[in-house]
Design an enzyme around this catalytic site. Structure first.
Site, PDB file in Angstrom:
ATOM      1  N   ARG A 286       0.817  -1.234   0.000  1.00 53.60           N
ATOM      2  CA  ARG A 286       0.000   0.000   0.000  1.00 53.60           C
ATOM      3  C   ARG A 286       0.843   1.274   0.000  1.00 53.60           C
ATOM      4  O   ARG A 286       0.373   2.336   0.378  1.00 53.60           O
ATOM      5  CB  ARG A 286      -0.972   0.019   1.186  1.00 53.60           C
TER       6      ARG A 286
ATOM      7  N   LYS B  94       2.611  11.899 -10.636  1.00 56.83           N
ATOM      8  CA  LYS B  94       1.801  10.965 -11.436  1.00 56.83           C
ATOM      9  C   LYS B  94       2.636   9.742 -11.777  1.00 56.83           C
ATOM     10  O   LYS B  94       3.731   9.871 -12.326  1.00 56.83           O
ATOM     11  CB  LYS B  94       1.359  11.621 -12.742  1.00 56.83           C
TER      12      LYS B  94
ATOM     13  N   GLU C 140       9.116  20.464 -23.937  1.00 56.36           N
ATOM     14  CA  GLU C 140       8.383  20.707 -22.685  1.00 56.36           C
ATOM     15  C   GLU C 140       8.948  21.938 -21.954  1.00 56.36           C
ATOM     16  O   GLU C 140       8.220  22.634 -21.258  1.00 56.36           O
ATOM     17  CB  GLU C 140       8.427  19.473 -21.773  1.00 56.36           C
TER      18      GLU C 140
ATOM     19  N   LYS D 245       7.072  23.472 -12.991  1.00 54.61           N
ATOM     20  CA  LYS D 245       6.153  22.344 -12.847  1.00 54.61           C
ATOM     21  C   LYS D 245       5.717  22.200 -11.399  1.00 54.61           C
ATOM     22  O   LYS D 245       4.546  21.971 -11.112  1.00 54.61           O
ATOM     23  CB  LYS D 245       6.766  21.042 -13.363  1.00 54.61           C
TER      24      LYS D 245
ATOM     25  N   GLU E 181      -5.091  17.864 -10.529  1.00 52.42           N
ATOM     26  CA  GLU E 181      -5.512  18.241 -11.880  1.00 52.42           C
ATOM     27  C   GLU E 181      -6.885  18.872 -11.937  1.00 52.42           C
ATOM     28  O   GLU E 181      -7.868  18.318 -11.563  1.00 52.42           O
ATOM     29  CB  GLU E 181      -5.487  17.044 -12.835  1.00 52.42           C
TER      30      GLU E 181
ATOM     31  N   ARG F  47      -3.456  22.779 -13.672  1.00 49.91           N
ATOM     32  CA  ARG F  47      -2.570  21.706 -14.122  1.00 49.91           C
ATOM     33  C   ARG F  47      -2.786  21.415 -15.604  1.00 49.91           C
ATOM     34  O   ARG F  47      -1.861  21.018 -16.308  1.00 49.91           O
ATOM     35  CB  ARG F  47      -2.759  20.438 -13.274  1.00 49.91           C
TER      36      ARG F  47
ATOM     37  N   ASN G 261      -0.649  21.015 -20.498  1.00 50.74           N
ATOM     38  CA  ASN G 261      -0.930  20.282 -21.735  1.00 50.74           C
ATOM     39  C   ASN G 261      -0.965  21.172 -22.972  1.00 50.74           C
ATOM     40  O   ASN G 261      -1.495  20.758 -24.006  1.00 50.74           O
ATOM     41  CB  ASN G 261      -2.247  19.515 -21.597  1.00 50.74           C
TER      42      ASN G 261
ATOM     43  N   HIS H 296      -0.651  19.640 -26.364  1.00 48.21           N
ATOM     44  CA  HIS H 296      -0.811  18.196 -26.199  1.00 48.21           C
ATOM     45  C   HIS H 296      -2.092  17.647 -26.820  1.00 48.21           C
ATOM     46  O   HIS H 296      -2.146  16.471 -27.173  1.00 48.21           O
ATOM     47  CB  HIS H 296      -0.743  17.803 -24.718  1.00 48.21           C
TER      48      HIS H 296
ATOM     49  N   HIS I  62      -1.313  14.840 -29.132  1.00 44.59           N
ATOM     50  CA  HIS I  62      -1.764  13.451 -28.951  1.00 44.59           C
ATOM     51  C   HIS I  62      -2.428  12.936 -30.211  1.00 44.59           C
ATOM     52  O   HIS I  62      -2.266  11.766 -30.587  1.00 44.59           O
ATOM     53  CB  HIS I  62      -2.739  13.342 -27.768  1.00 44.59           C
TER      54      HIS I  62
ATOM     55  N   HIS J 159       7.082  11.779 -28.300  1.00 42.11           N
ATOM     56  CA  HIS J 159       6.066  12.624 -27.660  1.00 42.11           C
ATOM     57  C   HIS J 159       6.364  14.123 -27.816  1.00 42.11           C
ATOM     58  O   HIS J 159       5.511  14.899 -28.262  1.00 42.11           O
ATOM     59  CB  HIS J 159       5.961  12.247 -26.178  1.00 42.11           C
TER      60      HIS J 159
HETATM   61  P1  NAD Z   1      11.903   6.742 -22.134  1.00 43.04           P
HETATM   62  O1  NAD Z   1      11.900   6.498 -20.687  1.00 43.04           O
HETATM   63  O2  NAD Z   1      11.378   5.662 -23.011  1.00 43.04           O
HETATM   64  O3  NAD Z   1      13.390   7.124 -22.591  1.00 43.04           O
HETATM   65  C1  NAD Z   1      13.647   7.361 -23.955  1.00 43.04           C
HETATM   66  C2  NAD Z   1      14.747   6.439 -24.496  1.00 43.04           C
HETATM   67  O4  NAD Z   1      16.008   6.906 -24.041  1.00 43.04           O
HETATM   68  C3  NAD Z   1      14.642   5.011 -24.010  1.00 43.04           C
HETATM   69  O5  NAD Z   1      15.047   4.146 -25.035  1.00 43.04           O
HETATM   70  C4  NAD Z   1      15.623   4.978 -22.856  1.00 43.04           C
HETATM   71  O6  NAD Z   1      16.102   3.684 -22.557  1.00 43.04           O
HETATM   72  C5  NAD Z   1      16.716   5.855 -23.378  1.00 43.04           C
HETATM   73  N1  NAD Z   1      17.540   6.500 -22.366  1.00 43.04           N
HETATM   74  C6  NAD Z   1      17.136   7.011 -21.185  1.00 43.04           C
HETATM   75  N2  NAD Z   1      18.140   7.653 -20.589  1.00 43.04           N
HETATM   76  C7  NAD Z   1      19.208   7.546 -21.404  1.00 43.04           C
HETATM   77  C8  NAD Z   1      20.545   8.022 -21.323  1.00 43.04           C
HETATM   78  N3  NAD Z   1      20.958   8.797 -20.317  1.00 43.04           N
HETATM   79  N4  NAD Z   1      21.379   7.719 -22.326  1.00 43.04           N
HETATM   80  C9  NAD Z   1      20.951   6.984 -23.387  1.00 43.04           C
HETATM   81  N5  NAD Z   1      19.706   6.528 -23.531  1.00 43.04           N
HETATM   82  C10 NAD Z   1      18.847   6.807 -22.540  1.00 43.04           C
HETATM   83  O7  NAD Z   1      11.079   8.069 -22.511  1.00 43.04           O
HETATM   84  P2  NAD Z   1      10.957   9.504 -21.819  1.00 43.04           P
HETATM   85  O8  NAD Z   1      10.772  10.449 -22.922  1.00 43.04           O
HETATM   86  O9  NAD Z   1      11.998   9.740 -20.813  1.00 43.04           O
HETATM   87  O10 NAD Z   1       9.595   9.378 -21.022  1.00 43.04           O
HETATM   88  C11 NAD Z   1       8.387   9.113 -21.690  1.00 43.04           C
HETATM   89  C12 NAD Z   1       7.419   8.504 -20.710  1.00 43.04           C
HETATM   90  O11 NAD Z   1       7.215   9.424 -19.649  1.00 43.04           O
HETATM   91  C13 NAD Z   1       6.063   8.191 -21.310  1.00 43.04           C
HETATM   92  O12 NAD Z   1       5.650   6.911 -20.886  1.00 43.04           O
HETATM   93  C14 NAD Z   1       5.165   9.244 -20.699  1.00 43.04           C
HETATM   94  O13 NAD Z   1       3.837   8.798 -20.517  1.00 43.04           O
HETATM   95  C15 NAD Z   1       5.830   9.513 -19.391  1.00 43.04           C
HETATM   96  N6  NAD Z   1       5.560  10.838 -18.844  1.00 43.04           N
HETATM   97  C16 NAD Z   1       5.045  10.915 -17.594  1.00 43.04           C
HETATM   98  C17 NAD Z   1       4.793  12.138 -17.022  1.00 43.04           C
HETATM   99  C18 NAD Z   1       4.299  12.206 -15.614  1.00 43.04           C
HETATM  100  O14 NAD Z   1       3.849  13.263 -15.180  1.00 43.04           O
HETATM  101  N7  NAD Z   1       4.386  11.138 -14.865  1.00 43.04           N
HETATM  102  C19 NAD Z   1       5.045  13.320 -17.732  1.00 43.04           C
HETATM  103  C20 NAD Z   1       5.600  13.213 -19.010  1.00 43.04           C
HETATM  104  C21 NAD Z   1       5.848  11.968 -19.570  1.00 43.04           C
HETATM  105 MG    MG Z   2       4.152  16.005 -22.322  1.00 45.51          MG
END
Ligand code: NAD
Ligand code: MG
Length: 381
Positions: free
Chosen positions: A137, A159, A201, A243, A253, A257, A261, A264, A268, A281
Protein backbone atom coordinates in the site's frame (compact mmCIF):
# COMPACT_ATOMS: atom_id res chain seq x y z
CA UNK A 1 8.30 31.83 -2.44
CA UNK A 2 5.61 32.82 -4.89
CA UNK A 3 6.50 29.76 -6.92
CA UNK A 4 5.34 27.37 -4.21
CA UNK A 5 8.74 25.76 -4.09
CA UNK A 6 12.13 27.05 -3.05
CA UNK A 7 15.52 27.09 -4.69
CA UNK A 8 18.79 26.68 -2.85
CA UNK A 9 22.00 26.88 -4.86
CA UNK A 10 25.29 25.20 -3.98
CA UNK A 11 28.40 25.27 -6.08
CA UNK A 12 27.95 21.89 -7.75
CA UNK A 13 24.18 21.59 -7.63
CA UNK A 14 20.85 23.26 -6.97
CA UNK A 15 18.07 22.03 -4.74
CA UNK A 16 14.47 22.66 -5.77
CA UNK A 17 12.40 21.90 -2.71
CA UNK A 18 8.94 20.85 -3.82
CA UNK A 19 6.47 22.14 -1.32
CA UNK A 20 3.50 19.81 -0.75
CA UNK A 21 1.02 19.34 2.09
CA UNK A 22 1.16 16.61 4.78
CA UNK A 23 4.94 16.48 5.13
CA UNK A 24 5.44 15.19 1.64
CA UNK A 25 7.93 17.93 0.70
CA UNK A 26 10.88 16.55 -1.18
CA UNK A 27 14.07 17.85 -2.81
CA UNK A 28 15.10 17.71 -6.45
CA UNK A 29 18.90 17.85 -6.66
CA UNK A 30 20.06 19.21 -10.01
CA UNK A 31 23.74 19.23 -10.79
CA UNK A 32 26.48 18.38 -13.21
CA UNK A 33 29.71 18.20 -11.27
CA UNK A 34 28.84 16.23 -8.17
CA UNK A 35 31.70 14.42 -6.48
CA UNK A 36 31.03 10.74 -5.82
CA UNK A 37 30.92 11.37 -2.08
CA UNK A 38 28.43 14.17 -2.56
CA UNK A 39 26.17 12.01 -4.75
CA UNK A 40 26.38 9.10 -2.31
CA UNK A 41 25.55 11.29 0.68
CA UNK A 42 22.64 13.01 -1.01
CA UNK A 43 21.12 9.76 -2.23
CA UNK A 44 21.66 7.74 0.92
CA UNK A 45 19.89 10.34 3.07
CA UNK A 46 16.69 9.23 1.41
CA UNK A 47 17.03 5.48 1.95
CA UNK A 48 15.26 4.67 5.18
CA UNK A 49 15.46 0.90 5.58
CA UNK A 50 18.06 -1.73 4.87
CA UNK A 51 16.78 -3.02 1.52
CA UNK A 52 16.84 -1.08 -1.70
CA UNK A 53 15.75 -2.24 -5.15
CA UNK A 54 17.37 -0.26 -7.97
CA UNK A 55 15.46 -0.67 -11.23
CA UNK A 56 16.50 0.32 -14.74
CA UNK A 57 16.28 -0.98 -18.32
CA UNK A 58 18.65 -2.91 -20.56
CA UNK A 59 19.61 0.17 -22.55
CA UNK A 60 20.73 2.18 -19.53
CA UNK A 61 22.12 -0.64 -17.39
CA UNK A 62 25.41 -1.18 -19.26
CA UNK A 63 26.44 2.47 -18.82
CA UNK A 64 24.96 3.50 -15.47
CA UNK A 65 23.77 0.62 -13.31
CA UNK A 66 27.06 -0.28 -11.58
CA UNK A 67 27.84 3.36 -10.96
CA UNK A 68 24.56 4.02 -9.17
CA UNK A 69 24.58 0.71 -7.34
CA UNK A 70 27.99 1.67 -5.94
CA UNK A 71 26.86 5.18 -4.99
CA UNK A 72 23.90 3.78 -3.08
CA UNK A 73 26.12 1.48 -1.03
CA UNK A 74 29.29 3.61 -0.87
CA UNK A 75 30.81 3.57 2.66
CA UNK A 76 27.64 1.90 3.84
CA UNK A 77 27.65 -1.84 4.34
CA UNK A 78 24.37 -1.67 6.21
CA UNK A 79 22.46 -1.48 2.95
CA UNK A 80 21.49 -4.30 0.60
CA UNK A 81 21.26 -2.81 -2.88
CA UNK A 82 19.47 -5.21 -5.22
CA UNK A 83 18.96 -4.56 -8.91
CA UNK A 84 16.37 -5.38 -11.57
CA UNK A 85 16.83 -4.74 -15.29
CA UNK A 86 13.68 -4.54 -17.42
CA UNK A 87 13.42 -4.42 -21.22
CA UNK A 88 13.59 -0.93 -22.78
CA UNK A 89 10.67 0.77 -24.52
CA UNK A 90 7.34 2.53 -24.10
CA UNK A 91 5.56 -0.73 -24.98
CA UNK A 92 7.17 -2.25 -21.87
CA UNK A 93 5.39 0.20 -19.57
CA UNK A 94 2.72 -2.37 -18.81
CA UNK A 95 1.15 -4.60 -16.18
CA UNK A 96 3.51 -7.42 -17.08
CA UNK A 97 6.63 -5.47 -16.12
CA UNK A 98 4.84 -3.99 -13.11
CA UNK A 99 4.23 -7.60 -12.05
CA UNK A 100 7.94 -8.37 -12.47
CA UNK A 101 8.83 -5.50 -10.13
CA UNK A 102 6.30 -6.62 -7.52
CA UNK A 103 7.47 -10.25 -7.80
CA UNK A 104 11.02 -9.17 -7.10
CA UNK A 105 9.94 -6.99 -4.16
CA UNK A 106 8.22 -10.00 -2.57
CA UNK A 107 11.02 -12.44 -3.36
CA UNK A 108 13.53 -10.09 -1.71
CA UNK A 109 11.25 -9.54 1.27
CA UNK A 110 11.11 -5.78 0.91
CA UNK A 111 9.28 -4.24 3.85
CA UNK A 112 7.54 -0.95 4.54
CA UNK A 113 10.85 0.80 5.13
CA UNK A 114 12.41 -0.39 1.88
CA UNK A 115 12.99 1.93 -1.06
CA UNK A 116 12.61 1.50 -4.81
CA UNK A 117 14.99 3.53 -6.97
CA UNK A 118 14.05 4.34 -10.59
CA UNK A 119 17.06 4.89 -12.87
CA UNK A 120 15.96 5.95 -16.34
CA UNK A 121 13.55 8.00 -18.38
CA UNK A 122 9.84 8.55 -17.92
CA UNK A 123 8.96 4.94 -18.67
CA UNK A 124 11.04 3.54 -15.81
CA UNK A 125 10.09 6.44 -13.52
CA UNK A 126 6.34 6.07 -14.06
CA UNK A 127 6.39 2.30 -13.70
CA UNK A 128 8.66 2.12 -10.64
CA UNK A 129 6.73 4.96 -9.00
CA UNK A 130 3.50 3.03 -9.50
CA UNK A 131 5.05 -0.16 -8.09
CA UNK A 132 6.12 1.87 -5.03
CA UNK A 133 2.60 3.28 -4.73
CA UNK A 134 0.94 -0.13 -4.55
CA UNK A 135 3.56 -2.41 -2.93
CA UNK A 136 2.45 -2.87 0.70
CA UNK A 137 0.00 0.00 0.00
CA UNK A 138 2.88 2.37 -0.60
CA UNK A 139 6.62 2.47 0.06
CA UNK A 140 9.26 5.11 -0.61
CA UNK A 141 10.85 5.66 -3.99
CA UNK A 142 13.68 7.73 -5.38
CA UNK A 143 13.87 9.00 -8.95
CA UNK A 144 17.13 9.24 -10.87
CA UNK A 145 15.92 10.63 -14.21
CA UNK A 146 18.24 10.21 -17.20
CA UNK A 147 16.27 11.90 -20.01
CA UNK A 148 15.38 15.57 -20.41
CA UNK A 149 11.72 14.55 -20.48
CA UNK A 150 12.04 12.82 -17.12
CA UNK A 151 14.17 15.61 -15.58
CA UNK A 152 11.84 18.46 -16.54
CA UNK A 153 8.47 16.76 -16.56
CA UNK A 154 7.72 13.17 -15.58
CA UNK A 155 9.69 13.02 -12.33
CA UNK A 156 7.92 16.09 -10.91
CA UNK A 157 4.28 16.00 -9.92
CA UNK A 158 3.63 12.56 -8.52
CA UNK A 159 1.80 10.96 -11.44
CA UNK A 160 2.80 7.33 -11.78
CA UNK A 161 1.39 4.47 -13.80
CA UNK A 162 1.46 2.04 -16.67
CA UNK A 163 -0.26 1.75 -20.04
CA UNK A 164 -3.16 -0.54 -20.90
CA UNK A 165 -3.78 -2.04 -24.33
CA UNK A 166 -6.82 0.24 -24.56
CA UNK A 167 -5.06 3.44 -23.53
CA UNK A 168 -1.86 5.12 -22.41
CA UNK A 169 -1.35 5.79 -18.68
CA UNK A 170 -4.78 4.32 -17.91
CA UNK A 171 -3.70 2.57 -14.70
CA UNK A 172 -1.88 4.57 -12.09
CA UNK A 173 -1.75 6.49 -8.85
CA UNK A 174 -0.48 9.72 -7.40
CA UNK A 175 2.65 8.94 -5.38
CA UNK A 176 5.39 11.45 -4.56
CA UNK A 177 9.07 10.43 -4.48
CA UNK A 178 11.30 10.96 -1.45
CA UNK A 179 13.81 12.71 -3.65
CA UNK A 180 14.76 13.25 -7.28
CA UNK A 181 18.46 13.14 -8.12
CA UNK A 182 19.39 14.74 -11.45
CA UNK A 183 22.90 14.52 -12.84
CA UNK A 184 22.76 16.28 -16.21
CA UNK A 185 26.00 14.50 -17.18
CA UNK A 186 23.86 11.41 -17.88
CA UNK A 187 22.40 13.30 -20.84
CA UNK A 188 25.69 12.97 -22.72
CA UNK A 189 24.61 9.53 -23.93
CA UNK A 190 21.03 10.50 -24.77
CA UNK A 191 20.25 10.44 -28.53
CA UNK A 192 19.72 13.88 -30.12
CA UNK A 193 16.07 13.27 -30.91
CA UNK A 194 15.33 12.31 -27.30
CA UNK A 195 17.14 15.43 -26.06
CA UNK A 196 15.23 17.71 -28.42
CA UNK A 197 11.93 16.05 -27.59
CA UNK A 198 12.43 16.97 -23.92
CA UNK A 199 13.25 20.57 -24.85
CA UNK A 200 9.74 21.04 -26.24
CA UNK A 201 8.38 20.71 -22.69
CA UNK A 202 10.85 23.40 -21.52
CA UNK A 203 9.63 25.75 -24.26
CA UNK A 204 6.11 24.94 -23.10
CA UNK A 205 6.82 26.23 -19.55
CA UNK A 206 8.07 29.49 -21.03
CA UNK A 207 4.95 29.94 -23.13
CA UNK A 208 2.37 29.07 -20.49
CA UNK A 209 3.80 30.92 -17.50
CA UNK A 210 7.42 32.04 -17.63
CA UNK A 211 8.34 34.80 -20.07
CA UNK A 212 11.83 35.08 -18.55
CA UNK A 213 12.52 31.40 -19.25
CA UNK A 214 11.30 31.81 -22.85
CA UNK A 215 13.60 34.81 -23.29
CA UNK A 216 16.50 32.88 -21.76
CA UNK A 217 15.82 30.09 -24.27
CA UNK A 218 15.92 32.64 -27.07
CA UNK A 219 19.39 33.63 -25.86
CA UNK A 220 20.68 30.14 -25.13
CA UNK A 221 18.98 27.55 -27.32
CA UNK A 222 22.15 26.51 -29.14
CA UNK A 223 23.97 25.97 -25.83
CA UNK A 224 21.13 23.75 -24.69
CA UNK A 225 21.04 21.69 -27.89
CA UNK A 226 24.84 21.26 -27.60
CA UNK A 227 24.40 20.03 -24.01
CA UNK A 228 26.33 22.80 -22.34
CA UNK A 229 26.30 21.69 -18.67
CA UNK A 230 25.50 25.08 -17.18
CA UNK A 231 22.69 25.65 -19.68
CA UNK A 232 21.20 22.22 -18.98
CA UNK A 233 21.38 22.82 -15.26
CA UNK A 234 19.64 26.19 -15.56
CA UNK A 235 16.90 24.89 -17.87
CA UNK A 236 16.16 21.87 -15.68
CA UNK A 237 16.02 24.00 -12.53
CA UNK A 238 13.65 26.55 -14.07
CA UNK A 239 11.45 23.80 -15.52
CA UNK A 240 11.20 21.99 -12.19
CA UNK A 241 10.30 25.26 -10.43
CA UNK A 242 7.55 25.85 -12.96
CA UNK A 243 6.15 22.34 -12.85
CA UNK A 244 6.33 22.23 -9.05
CA UNK A 245 4.46 25.53 -8.82
CA UNK A 246 1.67 24.31 -11.08
CA UNK A 247 1.42 20.99 -9.28
CA UNK A 248 1.34 22.72 -5.91
CA UNK A 249 -1.45 25.00 -7.06
CA UNK A 250 -3.44 22.11 -8.36
CA UNK A 251 -2.13 18.74 -7.30
CA UNK A 252 -4.92 16.51 -8.55
CA UNK A 253 -5.51 18.24 -11.88
CA UNK A 254 -8.16 20.69 -12.81
CA UNK A 255 -7.72 23.94 -14.61
CA UNK A 256 -4.23 25.07 -13.66
CA UNK A 257 -2.57 21.71 -14.12
CA UNK A 258 -4.29 21.35 -17.48
CA UNK A 259 -2.20 24.26 -18.79
CA UNK A 260 0.78 21.87 -18.75
CA UNK A 261 -0.93 20.28 -21.74
CA UNK A 262 -0.28 23.18 -24.11
CA UNK A 263 0.16 21.61 -27.54
CA UNK A 264 -0.81 18.20 -26.20
CA UNK A 265 -4.37 17.93 -27.53
CA UNK A 266 -3.17 18.48 -31.10
CA UNK A 267 0.00 16.58 -30.23
CA UNK A 268 -1.76 13.45 -28.95
CA UNK A 269 -3.86 13.37 -32.11
CA UNK A 270 -0.64 13.53 -34.16
CA UNK A 271 1.03 10.82 -32.03
CA UNK A 272 -1.95 8.49 -32.29
CA UNK A 273 -2.85 9.23 -35.88
CA UNK A 274 0.63 9.01 -37.39
CA UNK A 275 1.36 5.40 -36.58
CA UNK A 276 3.41 3.93 -33.79
CA UNK A 277 7.02 5.13 -33.66
CA UNK A 278 6.66 8.00 -36.14
CA UNK A 279 6.98 10.80 -33.60
CA UNK A 280 8.45 11.05 -30.15
CA UNK A 281 6.07 12.62 -27.66
CA UNK A 282 7.91 15.94 -27.52
CA UNK A 283 8.11 16.14 -31.29
CA UNK A 284 4.34 15.75 -31.63
CA UNK A 285 3.92 18.31 -28.84
CA UNK A 286 6.17 20.74 -30.76
CA UNK A 287 3.86 20.58 -33.78
CA UNK A 288 0.93 20.88 -31.35
CA UNK A 289 2.44 24.01 -29.80
CA UNK A 290 2.93 25.49 -33.27
CA UNK A 291 -0.75 24.76 -33.98
CA UNK A 292 -1.97 26.26 -30.70
CA UNK A 293 0.15 29.38 -31.31
CA UNK A 294 -1.11 29.77 -34.85
CA UNK A 295 -4.73 29.36 -33.79
CA UNK A 296 -4.23 31.89 -30.98
CA UNK A 297 -2.73 34.40 -33.41
CA UNK A 298 -5.54 33.88 -35.93
CA UNK A 299 -8.09 34.73 -33.24
CA UNK A 300 -6.08 37.84 -32.34
CA UNK A 301 -5.34 36.51 -28.86
CA UNK A 302 -1.58 36.94 -29.32
CA UNK A 303 0.50 39.14 -31.60
CA UNK A 304 1.75 37.67 -34.84
CA UNK A 305 5.26 38.36 -33.51
CA UNK A 306 4.79 35.89 -30.65
CA UNK A 307 3.73 33.22 -33.15
CA UNK A 308 6.90 33.90 -35.13
CA UNK A 309 9.11 33.80 -32.02
CA UNK A 310 7.55 30.49 -30.99
CA UNK A 311 8.11 28.91 -34.40
CA UNK A 312 11.69 30.16 -34.48
CA UNK A 313 12.50 28.80 -31.04
CA UNK A 314 11.04 25.36 -31.83
CA UNK A 315 13.08 25.28 -35.04
CA UNK A 316 16.27 26.21 -33.23
CA UNK A 317 15.63 23.25 -30.91
CA UNK A 318 15.54 21.17 -34.12
CA UNK A 319 11.95 20.24 -33.39
CA UNK A 320 9.35 19.73 -36.14
CA UNK A 321 6.84 22.56 -36.64
CA UNK A 322 4.89 21.07 -39.54
CA UNK A 323 3.56 17.73 -40.69
CA UNK A 324 5.42 16.11 -43.59
CA UNK A 325 3.58 15.91 -46.91
CA UNK A 326 3.13 12.16 -46.56
CA UNK A 327 1.52 12.45 -43.13
CA UNK A 328 -1.75 10.50 -42.83
CA UNK A 329 -3.23 13.30 -40.72
CA UNK A 330 -6.26 15.13 -42.13
CA UNK A 331 -9.12 17.21 -40.73
CA UNK A 332 -11.24 14.16 -39.90
CA UNK A 333 -8.50 12.26 -38.11
CA UNK A 334 -7.63 15.35 -36.09
CA UNK A 335 -11.24 15.96 -35.03
CA UNK A 336 -11.87 12.33 -34.22
CA UNK A 337 -8.67 11.89 -32.22
CA UNK A 338 -9.00 15.23 -30.44
CA UNK A 339 -12.54 14.42 -29.31
CA UNK A 340 -11.30 11.32 -27.48
CA UNK A 341 -8.63 13.37 -25.71
CA UNK A 342 -9.01 13.62 -21.93
CA UNK A 343 -9.63 17.34 -22.13
CA UNK A 344 -13.16 16.95 -23.49
CA UNK A 345 -15.54 17.84 -20.64
CA UNK A 346 -19.33 17.43 -21.08
CA UNK A 347 -18.89 16.84 -24.78
CA UNK A 348 -17.09 20.16 -25.20
CA UNK A 349 -13.55 20.26 -26.46
CA UNK A 350 -11.35 22.49 -24.34
CA UNK A 351 -7.98 23.71 -25.54
CA UNK A 352 -4.99 25.39 -23.96
CA UNK A 353 -4.34 28.48 -26.03
CA UNK A 354 -2.02 31.44 -25.72
CA UNK A 355 -3.65 34.72 -24.80
CA UNK A 356 -2.10 38.09 -24.05
CA UNK A 357 1.58 38.81 -23.49
CA UNK A 358 4.25 36.11 -23.63
CA UNK A 359 3.81 33.77 -20.64
CA UNK A 360 0.01 33.76 -20.54
CA UNK A 361 -2.41 31.05 -21.58
CA UNK A 362 -6.03 30.00 -21.09
CA UNK A 363 -7.77 26.62 -20.85
CA UNK A 364 -11.08 27.14 -22.55
CA UNK A 365 -13.92 25.77 -24.66
CA UNK A 366 -14.75 29.32 -25.68
CA UNK A 367 -12.73 29.62 -28.87
CA UNK A 368 -13.58 30.24 -32.52
CA UNK A 369 -14.19 26.83 -34.02
CA UNK A 370 -13.46 28.10 -37.51
CA UNK A 371 -9.99 29.19 -36.37
CA UNK A 372 -9.38 25.65 -35.13
CA UNK A 373 -10.53 24.15 -38.44
CA UNK A 374 -8.43 26.63 -40.42
CA UNK A 375 -5.40 25.75 -38.30
CA UNK A 376 -5.90 22.01 -38.80
CA UNK A 377 -6.35 22.51 -42.55
CA UNK A 378 -3.25 24.67 -42.72
CA UNK A 379 -1.13 21.97 -41.05
CA UNK A 380 -2.62 19.19 -43.20
CA UNK A 381 -1.92 20.95 -46.50
P1 NAD B 1 11.90 6.74 -22.13
O1 NAD B 1 11.90 6.50 -20.69
O2 NAD B 1 11.38 5.66 -23.01
O3 NAD B 1 13.39 7.12 -22.59
C1 NAD B 1 13.65 7.36 -23.96
C2 NAD B 1 14.75 6.44 -24.50
O4 NAD B 1 16.01 6.91 -24.04
C3 NAD B 1 14.64 5.01 -24.01
O5 NAD B 1 15.05 4.15 -25.04
C4 NAD B 1 15.62 4.98 -22.86
O6 NAD B 1 16.10 3.68 -22.56
C5 NAD B 1 16.72 5.86 -23.38
N1 NAD B 1 17.54 6.50 -22.37
C6 NAD B 1 17.14 7.01 -21.19
N2 NAD B 1 18.14 7.65 -20.59
C7 NAD B 1 19.21 7.55 -21.40
C8 NAD B 1 20.54 8.02 -21.32
N3 NAD B 1 20.96 8.80 -20.32
N4 NAD B 1 21.38 7.72 -22.33
C9 NAD B 1 20.95 6.98 -23.39
N5 NAD B 1 19.71 6.53 -23.53
C10 NAD B 1 18.85 6.81 -22.54
O7 NAD B 1 11.08 8.07 -22.51
P2 NAD B 1 10.96 9.50 -21.82
O8 NAD B 1 10.77 10.45 -22.92
O9 NAD B 1 12.00 9.74 -20.81
O10 NAD B 1 9.60 9.38 -21.02
C11 NAD B 1 8.39 9.11 -21.69
C12 NAD B 1 7.42 8.50 -20.71
O11 NAD B 1 7.21 9.42 -19.65
C13 NAD B 1 6.06 8.19 -21.31
O12 NAD B 1 5.65 6.91 -20.89
C14 NAD B 1 5.16 9.24 -20.70
O13 NAD B 1 3.84 8.80 -20.52
C15 NAD B 1 5.83 9.51 -19.39
N6 NAD B 1 5.56 10.84 -18.84
C16 NAD B 1 5.05 10.91 -17.59
C17 NAD B 1 4.79 12.14 -17.02
C18 NAD B 1 4.30 12.21 -15.61
O14 NAD B 1 3.85 13.26 -15.18
N7 NAD B 1 4.39 11.14 -14.87
C19 NAD B 1 5.05 13.32 -17.73
C20 NAD B 1 5.60 13.21 -19.01
C21 NAD B 1 5.85 11.97 -19.57
MG1 MG C 1 4.15 16.00 -22.32
Amino acid sequence: SSLGSTLESKEQYDIVKVDLEDDRDYPIYIGTGYSEDESATLLQQHLAGKKVLLITNDRIAPTYLDHYQQLLSRNNRAKDIHTLVLPDGEEQKDMNNLQKILDRCLELGLDRKSTLVALGGGVIGDMVGFAAAVYLRGIAFVQIPTTVMAMVDSSVGGKTGVNHALGKNMIGAFHQPSCVFVNTATLETLPDRELQSGISEIIKYGLIRDAALFEWLEENMERLVQRDPAALRYAVVQSCLNKAAVVKADEKEADVRATLNLGHTFGHAIENGSGYGTWLHGEAVAIGIAMAARMSAQMGWIDESLLQRTMKLLERAKLPVALPSDSPMNRDTFLKLMSVDKKVANGQLRLILLRGELGNCVFTADFDEQAMLDTIDHFCE
